[in-house]
Write a protein that holds these residues in place. Structure first.
Motif, PDB file in Angstrom:
ATOM      1  N   SER A 175       0.863  -1.181   0.000  1.00 31.67           N
ATOM      2  CA  SER A 175       0.000   0.000   0.000  1.00 31.67           C
ATOM      3  C   SER A 175       0.904   1.236   0.000  1.00 31.67           C
ATOM      4  O   SER A 175       2.065   1.165   0.417  1.00 31.67           O
ATOM      5  N   ILE A 176       0.352   2.365  -0.464  1.00 26.70           N
ATOM      6  CA  ILE A 176       1.149   3.594  -0.528  1.00 26.70           C
ATOM      7  C   ILE A 176       1.737   3.924   0.856  1.00 26.70           C
ATOM      8  O   ILE A 176       2.897   4.320   0.978  1.00 26.70           O
ATOM      9  N   GLY A 177       0.926   3.737   1.884  1.00 26.10           N
ATOM     10  CA  GLY A 177       1.395   4.035   3.240  1.00 26.10           C
ATOM     11  C   GLY A 177       2.554   3.140   3.674  1.00 26.10           C
ATOM     12  O   GLY A 177       3.512   3.605   4.282  1.00 26.10           O
ATOM     13  N   ARG A 209       4.652   1.639   1.640  1.00 28.17           N
ATOM     14  CA  ARG A 209       5.795   2.054   0.814  1.00 28.17           C
ATOM     15  C   ARG A 209       6.439   3.304   1.413  1.00 28.17           C
ATOM     16  O   ARG A 209       7.657   3.364   1.609  1.00 28.17           O
ATOM     17  N   ASP A 210       5.596   4.303   1.730  1.00 27.00           N
ATOM     18  CA  ASP A 210       6.136   5.575   2.217  1.00 27.00           C
ATOM     19  C   ASP A 210       6.729   5.445   3.615  1.00 27.00           C
ATOM     20  O   ASP A 210       7.693   6.142   3.945  1.00 27.00           O
ATOM     21  N   ASN A 252      -1.944   0.861  -4.268  1.00 23.20           N
ATOM     22  CA  ASN A 252      -0.509   0.601  -4.133  1.00 23.20           C
ATOM     23  C   ASN A 252       0.263   1.363  -5.227  1.00 23.20           C
ATOM     24  O   ASN A 252      -0.323   2.100  -6.018  1.00 23.20           O
ATOM     25  N   HIS A 253       1.564   1.118  -5.241  1.00 28.50           N
ATOM     26  CA  HIS A 253       2.436   1.810  -6.189  1.00 28.50           C
ATOM     27  C   HIS A 253       2.028   1.540  -7.645  1.00 28.50           C
ATOM     28  O   HIS A 253       2.010   2.456  -8.467  1.00 28.50           O
ATOM     29  N   SER A 259      -7.906   6.308   3.283  1.00 32.35           N
ATOM     30  CA  SER A 259      -6.942   7.139   4.022  1.00 32.35           C
ATOM     31  C   SER A 259      -6.911   6.757   5.495  1.00 32.35           C
ATOM     32  O   SER A 259      -5.858   6.743   6.125  1.00 32.35           O
ATOM     33  N   ASP A 265      -5.002   3.532   5.811  1.00 28.65           N
ATOM     34  CA  ASP A 265      -3.592   3.611   5.398  1.00 28.65           C
ATOM     35  C   ASP A 265      -3.100   5.049   5.592  1.00 28.65           C
ATOM     36  O   ASP A 265      -2.770   5.732   4.621  1.00 28.65           O
ATOM     37  N   GLY A 301      -0.188   6.918   3.876  1.00 29.30           N
ATOM     38  CA  GLY A 301      -0.286   7.198   2.440  1.00 29.30           C
ATOM     39  C   GLY A 301      -0.855   8.567   2.141  1.00 29.30           C
ATOM     40  O   GLY A 301      -0.923   8.964   0.983  1.00 29.30           O
ATOM     41  N   ASP A 302      -1.281   9.303   3.164  1.00 22.61           N
ATOM     42  CA  ASP A 302      -1.922  10.594   2.934  1.00 22.61           C
ATOM     43  C   ASP A 302      -1.431  11.591   3.990  1.00 22.61           C
ATOM     44  O   ASP A 302      -2.163  11.966   4.894  1.00 22.61           O
TER      45      ASP A 302
END
Ligand code: ZN
Length: 245
Positions: free
Chosen positions: A46-48, A50-51, A115-116, A168, A171, A174-175
């Protein structure tokens, strides 16, 4: 135990990822920090997630202090803000497994987190609202209204917004939103922090500066690139300052 990343390793990773977009470049850097995962696996985080990995890596390389520039949307005043990695680190999301199911009125939606790969599939120049809809549609695995199946392009706008908010919450890393206030006109607003682009541009600035330092040291002392990269950055700076102008 995490091994310390050497200047040569980072420089190589940057060189190999240079031709990619900033976010794909950032994923290559993450691969350096998490070598046990394949690139495919990293792109499915997930973006979160990853970040969170990128922020940890960034703290290992550059320390915890971060700065960003922005212009006040009300008066145009350019400003520089400073914050720490910890201040933009979200509490870990609840360890619930995907896919998620949620009810919004008569709608029952089964979904996963963006996700990415989902971000990479968006068309960069598109309208933000269009991008948001595409992103959410990709993540909806099953949708029903009153028990009847609903195609992804039939999802109403309010549902897209509600799903985006729910994602959001699930995750939060991610935001990331920076709370800003203008010293000139006191205007307050929130600006999103794009962690992947931030980390990538930082590495890029670092790499270009390092190449210049290598050039100066090699020219002045006749040392090999590998030897220059192997000494600490503190010593490189000390030797640079001893070069006669
Ligand atoms: Zn202002």
């Amino acid at each position: 135990m995490e091994h310390a990343l050497s200047a040569a390793e980072l420089l190589n990773a940057w060189e190999q990822a240079r031709a990619l977009s900033p976010t794909d470049g950032a994923l290559s850097l993450l691969a350096l920090a998490e070598p046990e995962k394949t690139r495919e696996q990293l792109a499915q985080l997930s973006i979160g997630r990853r970040d969170a990995g990128l922020l940890k890596l960034r703290e290992r390389i550059f320390g915890s202090r971060m700065t960003a520039r922005s212009n006040c949307p009300a008066c145009g005043q350019p400003m520089e803000m400073s914050f720490t990695v910890a201040e933009v680190q979200a509490a870990p999301a609840p360890a619930t497994a995907e896919p998620f199911t949620a009810n919004f009125g008569a709608h029952e939606i089964k979904f996963r987190l963006p996700n990415h790969s989902d971000l990479a599939a968006l068309v960069p120049g598109d309208d933000l609202a269009v991008q948001k809809r595409r992103l959410i549609q990709r993540c909806v695995l099953d949708a029903k209204r009153g028990g009847h199946p609903l195609a992804p392009d039939e999802l109403p706008g309010e549902l897209i917004n509600a799903l985006s908010e729910r994602m959001s919450e699930l995750d939060p890393q991610g935001d990331v939103q920076l709370a800003l206030s203008c010293p000139q006109c006191s205007h307050r607003w929130h600006a999103p922090l794009d962690v992947a682009s931030y980390v990538w541009s930082e590495i890029e600035t670092w790499a270009v500066r390092l190449l210049r330092d290598v050039h100066q040291l090699a020219s002045a002392y006749g040392w090999r690139e590998a030897d220059i990269l192997a000494i600490s950055s503190w010593r490189r700076q000390a030797y640079l300052e001893m070069i006669e102008p």
